[in-house]
Motif scaffolding. Structure first.
Motif, mmCIF file in Angstrom:
data_model
loop_
_atom_site.group_PDB
_atom_site.id
_atom_site.type_symbol
_atom_site.label_atom_id
_atom_site.label_comp_id
_atom_site.label_asym_id
_atom_site.label_seq_id
_atom_site.Cartn_x
_atom_site.Cartn_y
_atom_site.Cartn_z
ATOM 1 N N THR A 150 0.807 -1.110 0.019
ATOM 2 C CA THR A 150 0.061 0.101 0.082
ATOM 3 C C THR A 150 0.784 1.217 0.033
ATOM 4 N N THR A 151 0.377 2.289 -0.630
ATOM 5 C CA THR A 151 0.900 3.409 -1.033
ATOM 6 C C THR A 151 -0.113 4.707 -0.405
ATOM 7 N N ALA A 152 0.477 5.559 0.206
ATOM 8 C CA ALA A 152 -0.560 6.679 0.749
ATOM 9 C C ALA A 152 -0.530 7.917 -0.182
ATOM 10 N N ARG A 153 -1.500 8.486 -0.395
ATOM 11 C CA ARG A 153 -1.773 9.560 -1.323
ATOM 12 C C ARG A 153 -2.053 10.903 -0.548
ATOM 13 N N ASP A 154 -1.524 12.240 -0.865
ATOM 14 C CA ASP A 154 -1.776 13.384 0.089
ATOM 15 C C ASP A 154 -1.997 14.396 -0.698
ATOM 16 N N THR A 155 -2.552 15.424 -0.395
ATOM 17 C CA THR A 155 -2.520 16.698 -0.622
ATOM 18 C C THR A 155 -2.041 17.861 0.079
ATOM 19 N N THR A 156 -1.080 18.727 -0.471
ATOM 20 C CA THR A 156 -0.316 19.759 0.306
ATOM 21 C C THR A 156 -0.425 21.105 -0.266
ATOM 22 N N SER A 157 -0.618 22.111 0.662
ATOM 23 C CA SER A 157 -0.488 23.522 0.213
ATOM 24 C C SER A 157 0.250 24.196 0.977
ATOM 25 N N ILE A 158 0.977 25.383 0.545
ATOM 26 C CA ILE A 158 2.014 26.212 1.388
ATOM 27 C C ILE A 158 1.619 27.673 1.411
ATOM 28 N N SER A 159 1.959 28.494 2.453
ATOM 29 C CA SER A 159 1.844 29.712 2.394
ATOM 30 C C SER A 159 3.227 30.365 3.264
ATOM 31 N N VAL A 160 3.592 31.626 2.545
ATOM 32 C CA VAL A 160 4.729 32.241 3.099
ATOM 33 C C VAL A 160 4.286 33.075 4.203
ATOM 34 N N LEU A 161 4.904 32.940 5.283
ATOM 35 C CA LEU A 161 4.794 33.555 6.607
ATOM 36 C C LEU A 161 5.821 34.763 6.805
ATOM 37 N N GLU A 162 7.012 34.538 6.341
ATOM 38 C CA GLU A 162 7.897 35.678 6.515
ATOM 39 C C GLU A 162 9.055 35.273 5.337
ATOM 40 N N THR A 163 9.403 36.288 4.601
ATOM 41 C CA THR A 163 10.597 36.110 3.713
ATOM 42 C C THR A 163 11.715 36.563 4.567
ATOM 43 N N GLU A 164 12.893 36.025 4.903
ATOM 44 C CA GLU A 164 14.042 36.449 5.958
ATOM 45 C C GLU A 164 15.088 37.061 4.885
ATOM 46 N N THR A 165 15.360 36.452 3.885
ATOM 47 C CA THR A 165 16.513 36.737 3.066
ATOM 48 C C THR A 165 16.112 36.489 1.467
ATOM 49 N N GLU A 166 16.420 37.464 0.730
ATOM 50 C CA GLU A 166 16.021 37.270 -0.586
ATOM 51 C C GLU A 166 17.235 37.667 -1.334
ATOM 52 N N ILE A 167 17.881 36.797 -2.583
ATOM 53 C CA ILE A 167 18.775 37.326 -3.392
ATOM 54 C C ILE A 167 18.302 37.212 -4.781
ATOM 55 N N PRO A 168 18.564 38.167 -5.759
ATOM 56 C CA PRO A 168 18.327 38.152 -6.993
ATOM 57 C C PRO A 168 18.893 37.274 -7.961
#
Length: 821
Positions: free
Chosen positions: A616-634
């Motif tokens: 047997t193999t489980a299946r799932d769904t996932t969502s993600i939201s950004v709470l805080e961007t601490e560092t960002e590099i272009p």
């Protein structure tokens, strides 16, 4: 639509188990009865000879992609420091050790000087004796100088098996010293009637961080005489304390130091580690004290032959989405273990999952029954979740030689001295080079030659490594990653410390810079109350119950046979939704069970014996939201970011697959509650212009992002001390927080474990290796060796291999070489 890749807890899918007949082309050794084969030691075949026998037969030789020969090494002797007692030196000599190696004497000298030290040398280099010599000397001195308990020492190991093995070794070594050394284990397996004796009389207590956290520190008044006299704290296999587990242990050790200071002691820390990058820094971060490192290994080593082995493609089968299927590492390892046992070669086969250990054991026993009906009993499985009496019996059987072959999880990786092992099979890259060498080092511990074989899984990283041996044999081992300042780790330990003794301003420095920020929050949550004497614990329940230091959280789920009420074992609460959901297949000591009911509130899974022809193999769904961007590099117009995120996951169904072919028989819905995780992540975005330049149309965008996400997760363990089950990922063609196509890779633990941060720091090298691994794979449209994932919640759909290569190439074209924050 988001495409997700879950961290730890997702069900381990093994795919088809080929039943290709095994050809045994060598005569069977005399293996009747317990113990080693009757051939004398000097007539043992060399590692090269054993490997040559394994590679005989149709298509076998083509599976070896590389062979590394490590020549034997002569040892360098020294003399013990003159401050080591003569009777201790005599006891060591009586054990057959005439002179120490140079690194053992150097470590003992530092310990006697009161300096904390970490010995980071190879497996079987005598690290135990390096710390035992000064410890035993101090214990005997203390016993002579006092009518009472005298000096004491505490030994910490990550597993009960290692502590039990060390207790045997200490008792044997210290036997000539009489009653001066009283070594005793104190862990969950210690009978309650023995615990009081340990508290009152033992002067060398062997335990684990879990028992220190829950059993010793909260009861410190009853341990006051032991803590008052504590001279040394030994931390064995300290490289295993990484990620969330390592962060918890770091705070447990700070609590220990605080209580020792309360009773007037200041113990010296003696740490033993596998070879690691910058071990002094890692040990200092773990203990909170300055640590000196010793890394020059002066011990001798026998010849080691290390082979990289890639299972063949099964041309007659097609896997998920029509991808080519490679024979599973599980089935391949079982065949190799069978051949080695038939030759009388004592072997441990390491495998990452409990289910895998059981499968290898069962398949090997079936193969051996076809050769000699007396041999199947000489093979067994060993894994966490067994009952204590089962684990001890297996350890004794392996130690004595009654067992010739053992399929084991990493529960047996650490330090357990199984003298006389000839070979090690490693079923899939264990996640770090440190673990790889630790497992390989289980063989050849008596100085004889040894064979190690890494059997690649159908996985991007494994495939990359067996075709790029320089990444294993020409690179240093990784640095240990841990983050004691993680607020999800620190907060419960502040509560536990406050229950032990009220926290004061003087404790802020001990527990780290985040302490000052957390204390007001704990006051607001009414967990702590500030009074004139400091911060006090406010609840009736024990504060140490607030957290599981292994990082899983929650009570372990007990697996119970429904018809008899018999406890079969346990599974971490974090893995319960995927491992023991209703309808799941569960293996225990070679027997198969079906889960009939999962009681989340009661932390129990009821199972019944069965023999289903499917996994047997489980299946799932996932969502993600950004709470805080601490560092960002272009990166040109793209962005590489690091920060805090919230992940919501829900197991929604499971697949039933045929054992032999992997064919999907059906899908069943599940009704399980969603789970929310606040953690740390690295993510990158791309713009429409970059997509146009990479020739990524809207039709293939989701598949290209999804494929890049899968492969990047598979490659991250090459750059951080994690494994792909410690991390998760989500890819979204248009994410609501970034408003751009985005790929996230996140730590699968509350508050983070340091892996995503390491990914951010090494992003250029990490994503370059990811692109190269995808591009080098020989498949046409994607397979498990490059972009398919064994734990994908979306069934590996959609995926676009060529799009992922073009997308990563364009992203990297504008990336700076260094991306450290």
């Amino acid at each position: 639509m988001a495409f997700n890749h879950l961290p730890a807890g997702a069900h381990d899918a093994f795919g088809p188990l080929s039943r290709t007949p095994v050809t045994h082309s060598v005569p069977m050794a005399n293996t009747q009865g317990p113990g080693r084969p009757t051939a004398p030691a000097d007539s043992r075949p060399t590692p090269g000879t054993v490997l040559d026998r394994l590679s005989r037969g149709p298509f076998r030789s083509a599976r070896i992609t590389h062979t590394e020969h490590l020549p034997p090494r002569a040892g360098r002797h020294a003399v013990w420091p003159d401050r080591i007692r003569t009777d201790v030196v005599a006891a060591i000599q009586a054990a057959g050790i005439g002179h120490p190696w140079e690194h053992q004497a150097a470590a003992a000298e530092l310990a006697l000087d009161g300096e904390s030290v970490v010995v980071a040398t190879g497996t079987a280099s005598g690290k135990s004796l390096a710390y035992l010599a000064p410890v035993l000397s101090a214990l005997v001195d203390g016993a002579e100088a006092s009518n009472g308990r005298g000096a004491t020492a505490l030994y910490l190991s990550p597993t009960k098996a290692l502590a039990a093995d060390q207790r045997r070794a200490v008792r044997d070594l210290a036997a000539p010293l009489g009653n001066a050394v009283r070594a005793a284990a104190y862990d969950g397996d210690t009978p309650f009637e023995e615990r009081e004796w340990v508290r009152q009389y033992a002067n060398y207590v062997l335990t684990n961080p879990d028992m220190l956290h829950r059993g010793i520190l909260p009861a410190h008044p009853r341990w006051s005489s032991f803590l008052r006299a504590l001279r040394y704290v030994v931390i064995d296999e300290c490289h295993t304390y990484r990620g969330v587990f390592g962060s918890h242990v770091a705070q447990v050790l700070r609590r220990l130091r605080r209580l020792c200071a309360r009773y007037g002691s200041d113990p010296v820390f003696l740490l033993a580690s596998a070879t690691a990058s910058d071990p002094a820094a890692a040990a200092s971060r773990l203990t909170g004290v300055q640590v000196t490192e010793i890394t020059d290994d002066a011990s001798p080593r026998g010849e080691v032959v290390f082979a990289l082995w890639e299972p063949p493609l099964l041309t007659e089968l097609r896997g998920e989405r029509g991808a080519p299927v490679r024979r599973t590492a599980t089935a391949e390892t079982a065949d190799l273990l069978t051949d080695l046992v038939v030759q009388g070669i004592r072997t441990v086969a390491f495998v990452r999952s409990r289910r895998g250990a059981e499968l290898i054991s069962v398949i090997t026993q079936e193969r051996l029954a076809e050769v000699d009906r007396s041999l199947p009993r000489r093979v067994a499985a060993y894994r966490g979740g067994y009952l204590p009496e089962e684990r001890r019996a297996l350890e004794r059987a392996l130690h004595s030689g009654e067992l010739l072959g053992l399929a084991a999880t990493t529960a047996l990786e650490l330090g357990v001295d199984v003298s006389g092992l000839d070979a090690v099979l490693i079923t899939g890259y264990p996640g770090t080079r440190a673990s790889l060498w630790q497992q390989a080092g289980r063989a050849g511990r008596s100085g004889q030659g040894a064979l190690a074989v890494l059997v690649a899984r159908d996985d991007p990283l494994d495939t990359y490594l067996v075709h790029h041996p320089e990444a294993l044999f020409r690179q240093p081992v990784e640095a240990t990653v841990l983050d004691p300042d993680n607020p999800y780790v620190l907060a419960p330990h502040l509560c536990a410390a406050a229950e032990e003794l009220p926290l004061t301003e003087a404790d802020l420095e001990l527990f780290g810079p985040a302490t000052g920020e957390l204390l007001p929050q704990l006051e607001t949550a009414r967990l702590l109350r500030r009074r004139t004497t400091g911060w006090h614990w406010t609840r009736r329940e024990r504060a140490s119950d607030l957290t599981d230091i292994r990082g899983g959280g929650g009570r372990p789920v007990q697996i119970v046979e429904e018809s008899t009420g018999r406890l079969l074992g346990t599974v971490d609460e974090s893995a319960a939704h995927t491992a023991v959901h209703e309808g799941a297949v569960h293996l225990h000591q070679g027997r198969t069970y079906l889960v009939r009911h999962l009681d989340l509130e009661g932390s129990a899974a009821l199972v019944e014996a069965a023999d289903p022809p499917f996994s047997t193999t489980a299946r799932d769904t996932t969502s993600i939201s950004v709470l805080e961007t601490e560092t960002e590099i272009p990166w040109g117009s793209a962005r590489l970011c690091f920060g805090s995120v919230e992940v919501t996951n829900q197991v929604v169904s499971y697949l039933r697959r045929k054992l032999i072919t992997g064919e999907v028989l059906g899908e069943a819905k599940l009704d399980l509650p969603p789970r929310t995780l606040r953690t740390r992540a690295v993510w990158w975005t791309v713009t429409e212009d970059q997509l146009d330049e990479a020739r990524i149309s809207p039709e293939i965008l989701g598949g290209a992002l999804h494929a890049a996400e899968h492969a990047s997760i598979g490659m991250l363990p090459l750059f951080a001390t994690c494994d792909r089950w410690d991390i998760g990922g989500v890819s979204v063609p248009l994410h609501p927080d970034t408003l751009l196509p985005t790929v996230f890779v996140y730590d699968g633990h509350p508050g983070g474990a340091g892996f995503a941060e390491r990914a951010f720091q090494t992003a250029h090298a990490w994503l370059t290796a990811t692109r190269d691994a995808i591009a080098a794979c020989e498949c046409e449209a994607g397979c498990p060796s490059c972009i398919q994932s064994p734990k994908c919640g979306n069934g590996n759909d959609p995926l676009h291999k060529r799009g992922a290569v073009r997308l990563l190439t364009r992203l990297l074209s504008a990336a700076p070489r260094a991306t450290a924050p």
